[in-house]
Design a protein around this motif. Structure first.
Motif, short mmCIF file in Angstrom:
data_model
loop_
_atom_site.label_atom_id
_atom_site.label_comp_id
_atom_site.label_asym_id
_atom_site.label_seq_id
_atom_site.Cartn_x
_atom_site.Cartn_y
_atom_site.Cartn_z
N MET A 1 -17.27 -22.74 -38.04
CA MET A 1 -16.39 -22.64 -36.87
C MET A 1 -17.08 -21.82 -35.79
N LYS A 2 -16.54 -21.93 -34.58
CA LYS A 2 -16.96 -21.07 -33.48
C LYS A 2 -15.90 -19.98 -33.31
N ILE A 3 -16.36 -18.74 -33.39
CA ILE A 3 -15.44 -17.61 -33.33
C ILE A 3 -15.92 -16.65 -32.25
N ALA A 4 -15.01 -16.24 -31.37
CA ALA A 4 -15.30 -15.23 -30.36
C ALA A 4 -14.56 -13.95 -30.74
N ILE A 5 -15.18 -12.82 -30.47
CA ILE A 5 -14.58 -11.53 -30.83
C ILE A 5 -14.58 -10.63 -29.60
N ALA A 6 -13.40 -10.20 -29.19
CA ALA A 6 -13.25 -9.33 -28.03
C ALA A 6 -13.26 -7.88 -28.48
N GLY A 7 -14.32 -7.17 -28.11
CA GLY A 7 -14.46 -5.77 -28.49
C GLY A 7 -15.48 -5.60 -29.60
N THR A 8 -16.38 -4.61 -29.45
CA THR A 8 -17.43 -4.40 -30.44
C THR A 8 -17.41 -2.97 -30.99
N GLY A 9 -16.21 -2.45 -31.20
CA GLY A 9 -16.07 -1.19 -31.93
C GLY A 9 -16.19 -1.47 -33.43
N TYR A 10 -15.68 -0.56 -34.25
CA TYR A 10 -15.81 -0.74 -35.70
C TYR A 10 -15.15 -2.01 -36.19
N VAL A 11 -13.96 -2.31 -35.69
CA VAL A 11 -13.25 -3.51 -36.14
C VAL A 11 -13.97 -4.77 -35.65
N GLY A 12 -14.24 -4.83 -34.36
CA GLY A 12 -14.84 -6.03 -33.78
C GLY A 12 -16.23 -6.32 -34.31
N LEU A 13 -17.10 -5.31 -34.32
CA LEU A 13 -18.48 -5.55 -34.72
C LEU A 13 -18.59 -5.83 -36.21
N SER A 14 -17.80 -5.17 -37.03
CA SER A 14 -17.86 -5.44 -38.48
C SER A 14 -17.39 -6.85 -38.78
N ASN A 15 -16.36 -7.32 -38.07
CA ASN A 15 -15.91 -8.70 -38.25
C ASN A 15 -16.93 -9.70 -37.71
N ALA A 16 -17.60 -9.34 -36.61
CA ALA A 16 -18.62 -10.22 -36.03
C ALA A 16 -19.77 -10.41 -37.01
N TYR B 1 -14.80 -17.64 -24.96
CA TYR B 1 -13.51 -18.12 -25.48
C TYR B 1 -13.34 -19.62 -25.33
N LYS B 2 -14.06 -20.20 -24.38
CA LYS B 2 -13.80 -21.59 -23.96
C LYS B 2 -13.88 -22.59 -25.11
N ASN B 3 -14.89 -22.47 -25.95
CA ASN B 3 -15.08 -23.44 -27.03
C ASN B 3 -14.79 -22.87 -28.41
N ALA B 4 -14.13 -21.72 -28.46
CA ALA B 4 -13.89 -21.06 -29.75
C ALA B 4 -12.73 -21.69 -30.51
N ASP B 5 -12.84 -21.69 -31.83
CA ASP B 5 -11.70 -22.08 -32.68
C ASP B 5 -10.73 -20.91 -32.82
N PHE B 6 -11.29 -19.72 -32.93
CA PHE B 6 -10.50 -18.49 -33.01
C PHE B 6 -11.09 -17.45 -32.07
N VAL B 7 -10.20 -16.67 -31.42
CA VAL B 7 -10.61 -15.49 -30.68
C VAL B 7 -9.98 -14.28 -31.37
N ILE B 8 -10.82 -13.41 -31.91
CA ILE B 8 -10.33 -12.20 -32.57
C ILE B 8 -10.26 -11.09 -31.53
N ILE B 9 -9.07 -10.49 -31.38
CA ILE B 9 -8.87 -9.45 -30.38
C ILE B 9 -8.93 -8.09 -31.09
N SER B 10 -9.98 -7.33 -30.80
CA SER B 10 -10.15 -6.03 -31.44
C SER B 10 -10.50 -4.98 -30.38
N THR B 11 -9.70 -5.00 -29.32
CA THR B 11 -9.90 -4.05 -28.22
C THR B 11 -9.11 -2.77 -28.49
N PRO B 12 -9.47 -1.66 -27.83
CA PRO B 12 -8.79 -0.38 -28.11
C PRO B 12 -7.33 -0.40 -27.70
N THR B 13 -6.48 0.18 -28.55
CA THR B 13 -5.05 0.36 -28.22
C THR B 13 -4.69 1.80 -28.55
N ASN B 14 -5.24 2.72 -27.77
CA ASN B 14 -5.06 4.13 -28.07
C ASN B 14 -3.59 4.54 -27.96
#
Length: 207
Positions: free
Chosen positions: A1-16, A71-84
């Motif tokens: 699949m094509k997966i896009a990940i928004a945010g490259t903190g611990y959650v985003g980068l580990s999932n990437a 995001y344009k051609n992704a099957d999933f977009v994982i949102i892992s941006t900060p929510t302090n």
């Protein structure tokens, strides 16, 4: 699949890193220096497994600041941006999550929220934006051990509209992708209502 990940903190980068073992992953961040490091196979955060996998493993992973193209051609977009959490005003700042959702709606893939959010939030954004292709999949990660905790997860949880059969299939596809890229086998996988999944995350954080 094509997966896009928004945010490259611990959650985003580990999932990437996890998912790019078997899928085509594009990591999105607004900080150009972090994007440059990832494309050089260097980790912008301190996490031994992430550092080792970027350096040594064959990963299908690129990073970019161009969110819309990712995001344009992704099957999933994982949102892992900060929510302090604001201790004075007593709420999570979810503005970055909604900024991603607005772009996702234009491109129309499945959105998976992995940011920490309040109970009831997922249903509220579905209602607000009239966009139903949203899942919530909480993380149970430690800073510095985020990829390890994704490779050996205690459980996989996906919050979904249990009455929406098409969305349940998407939830199953996403959960399978996480499990297939992990090292641990026979991972407990649970599907539940959005608010139940949100409560599990916040209770786990608290206790």
């Amino acid at each position: 699949m094509k997966i896009a990940i928004a945010g490259t903190g611990y959650v985003g980068l580990s999932n990437a890193v996890l998912l790019s073992q078997k899928h085509e992953v594009t990591a999105v961040d607004v900080v150009e220096s972090k994007v440059k490091l990832i494309n050089e196979k260097k980790s912008p955060i301190a996490d031994r497994e992430i550092e080792e996998y970027l350096a040594d493993k064959k990963l299908n992973l690129v990073a970019t600041v161009d969110a819309k193209s990712a995001y344009k051609n992704a099957d999933f977009v994982i949102i892992s941006t900060p929510t302090n959490y604001d201790d004075e005003r007593h709420f999570f700042d979810t503005s970055s999550v909604e900024a991603v959702i607005k772009l996702v709606i234009e491109c129309n893939p499945n959105a998976v929220i992995k940011s920490t959010i309040p109970v009831g939030y997922t249903k509220s954004v579905i209602e607000k934006y009239k966009y139903t292709k949203i899942l919530f999949s909480p993380e149970f990660l430690r800073e510095g051990k985020a990829l390890y905790d994704n490779l050996y997860p205690s459980r996989i949880i996906v919050g979904v509209d249990m009455a929406n059969e098409e969305l349940k299939k998407s939830a199953e596809t996403f959960a399978t992708a996480l499990a297939d890229c992990a090292i641990k086998e026979n991972i407990d996988t649970l599907f539940m209502d959005y608010t139940e999944a949100e409560a599990v995350k916040l209770f786990a954080n608290t206790y």
